[in-house]
Write an enzyme that holds these catalytic residues in place. Structure first.
Site, PDB file in Angstrom:
ATOM      1  N   PRO A   2       0.813  -1.189   0.000  1.00  0.00           N
ATOM      2  CA  PRO A   2       0.000   0.000   0.000  1.00  0.00           C
ATOM      3  C   PRO A   2       0.855   1.251   0.000  1.00  0.00           C
ATOM      4  CG  PRO A   2      -0.361  -1.315   1.988  1.00  0.00           C
ATOM      5  CD  PRO A   2       0.749  -1.920   1.251  1.00  0.00           C
ATOM      6  N   GLU A   3       0.570   2.096  -0.925  1.00  0.00           N
ATOM      7  CA  GLU A   3       1.207   3.415  -0.960  1.00  0.00           C
ATOM      8  C   GLU A   3       0.186   4.399  -0.399  1.00  0.00           C
ATOM      9  OE1 GLU A   3       3.127   4.250  -4.735  1.00  0.00           O
ATOM     10  OE2 GLU A   3       3.130   2.125  -5.227  1.00  0.00           O
ATOM     11  N   HIS A  94      -3.481 -15.636   8.460  1.00  0.00           N
ATOM     12  CA  HIS A  94      -2.610 -14.490   8.746  1.00  0.00           C
ATOM     13  C   HIS A  94      -3.331 -13.310   9.362  1.00  0.00           C
ATOM     14  CE1 HIS A  94       0.323 -16.733   6.481  1.00  0.00           C
ATOM     15  NE2 HIS A  94      -0.415 -16.668   5.393  1.00  0.00           N
ATOM     16  N   ARG A 113       2.825 -11.368   4.735  1.00  0.00           N
ATOM     17  CA  ARG A 113       4.290 -11.273   4.708  1.00  0.00           C
ATOM     18  C   ARG A 113       4.885 -10.726   6.007  1.00  0.00           C
ATOM     19  NH1 ARG A 113       6.148  -8.924  -1.005  1.00  0.00           N
ATOM     20  NH2 ARG A 113       8.168  -9.644  -0.252  1.00  0.00           N
ATOM     21  N   ARG A 157      23.221  14.863  -7.282  1.00  0.00           N
ATOM     22  CA  ARG A 157      23.775  14.798  -8.631  1.00  0.00           C
ATOM     23  C   ARG A 157      24.094  13.373  -9.070  1.00  0.00           C
ATOM     24  NH1 ARG A 157      28.458  17.174  -8.917  1.00  0.00           N
ATOM     25  NH2 ARG A 157      28.706  17.382  -6.668  1.00  0.00           N
TER      26      ARG A 157
END
Length: 277
Positions: A2-3, A94, A113, A157
């Site tokens: 999930p973002e 889970h 996970r 950079r």
DNA sequence: AAGGGCACCTGCGAGC
DNA sequence: TGCTCGCAGGTGCCCT
């Protein structure tokens, strides 16, 4: 997994489901995820009313009446299953933590996970939690604009722009999908150095990041494998992905080039070699 | 001091 | 059918 858009969607789902409710049962099916749970986790949640929810980057904070806040991170595979107390369905695999309210709502934290995390912190000290202190700018904040982005990356950079955007110390909440999508929309090659952004590119990138996240939240996030919204339905933003997960398929912009995949810092980057220079 | 690689886990689909 | 491999929305830590 999930973002930001998915975490925001989950947080809103939790808010709708149990804000104001009193927690009367807490089941811990294990004592750790990524880290051990705090020893007083269950005790501090029990018999407390849920005051409010908020999100910081990819973290969810649940504030309790007793001035403790529970911090959740969903890792790669974390979900919050919202249901009713006493439902007859067998519990999913889970399901590590179950929270039940007096009002009859049942929240299950499922995380195959186990990269997720749960911690406890005094509400007054939230901002100083070690996992939150080093986080950068909220991408949807009005503070994110071209000049800020350019300034932020001015000395980078050597770092590719893709890698820099994933670094939570600068902008906090972006992940692999939305970085790929934002770079594509801005027509910036992912291997360009972060400091090489022109004023115009930085301006467009900032705007595109915000547009993409806003649209993704409105779509309920991206459902790839197991992520679903709190009502059990899938998000819709995966259908709007222009590059992510589309290796070998035709670019939706130029249609003459196949989307390529490359590895940067160990993670897949999807891009169109024609559109992104 | 910054950046790369590894580690933490399970599950799934592709290919043999 | 059943194995192995590669891959997956993240991120902290150890090493150069």
């Amino acid at each position: 997994m999930p973002e930001l858009p998915e975490v925001e969607t989950v947080m809103r789902g939790l808010r709708t489901a149990i804000e104001g409710h009193k927690i009367v049962h807490v089941t811990l099916n294990r004592h750790d995820l990524r880290w051990p749970f705090p020893a007083n986790l269950r005790e501090e949640m029990l018999n407390q009313r849920v005051v409010s929810f908020s999100r910081r980057a990819k973290y969810i904070l649940m504030r309790l009446e007793n001035k403790w806040s529970v911090l959740f991170h969903l890792g790669m595979s974390g979900r919050m299953l919202i249901g009713s107390v006493g439902q007859n369905e067998p519990p999913p695999k889970h399901e590590h933590v179950i929270i039940e309210s007096e009002e009859g709502v049942r929240i299950g934290f499922v995380d195959p996970r186990r990269f997720g995390a749960i911690d406890l912190i005094r509400t007054a000290d939230e901002a100083s939690h070690p996992l939150l202190t080093k986080l950068g700018l909220e991408p949807l904040s009005s503070k994110l604009d071209g000049p800020v982005l350019q300034e932020m990356f001015a000395t980078k950079r050597h770092t590719p722009i893709k890698t820099a955007l994933l670094d939570q110390r600068y902008i906090a909440g972006l992940g692999n999908i939305y970085v790929c999508e934002a770079l594509f929309k801005t027509r910036i090659h992912p291997e360009r150095t972060a400091s090489s952004l022109t004023e115009e590119e930085a301006h467009l990138l900032a705007r595109n990041i915000q547009d993409i996240l806003t649209t993704a939240i409105a779509s309920g996030g991206s459902s790839l494998r197991d992520y679903v919204q709190s009502d059990g339905t899938r998000g819709g933003y995966q259908d709007l992905h222009l590059v992510y997960g589309r290796e070998g398929e035709a670019c939706r912009q130029c249609s003459s080039t196949e989307i390529q995949r490359l590895i940067q810092s160990g993670r897949s980057t999807f891009y169109c070699p024609s559109c992104q220079k």
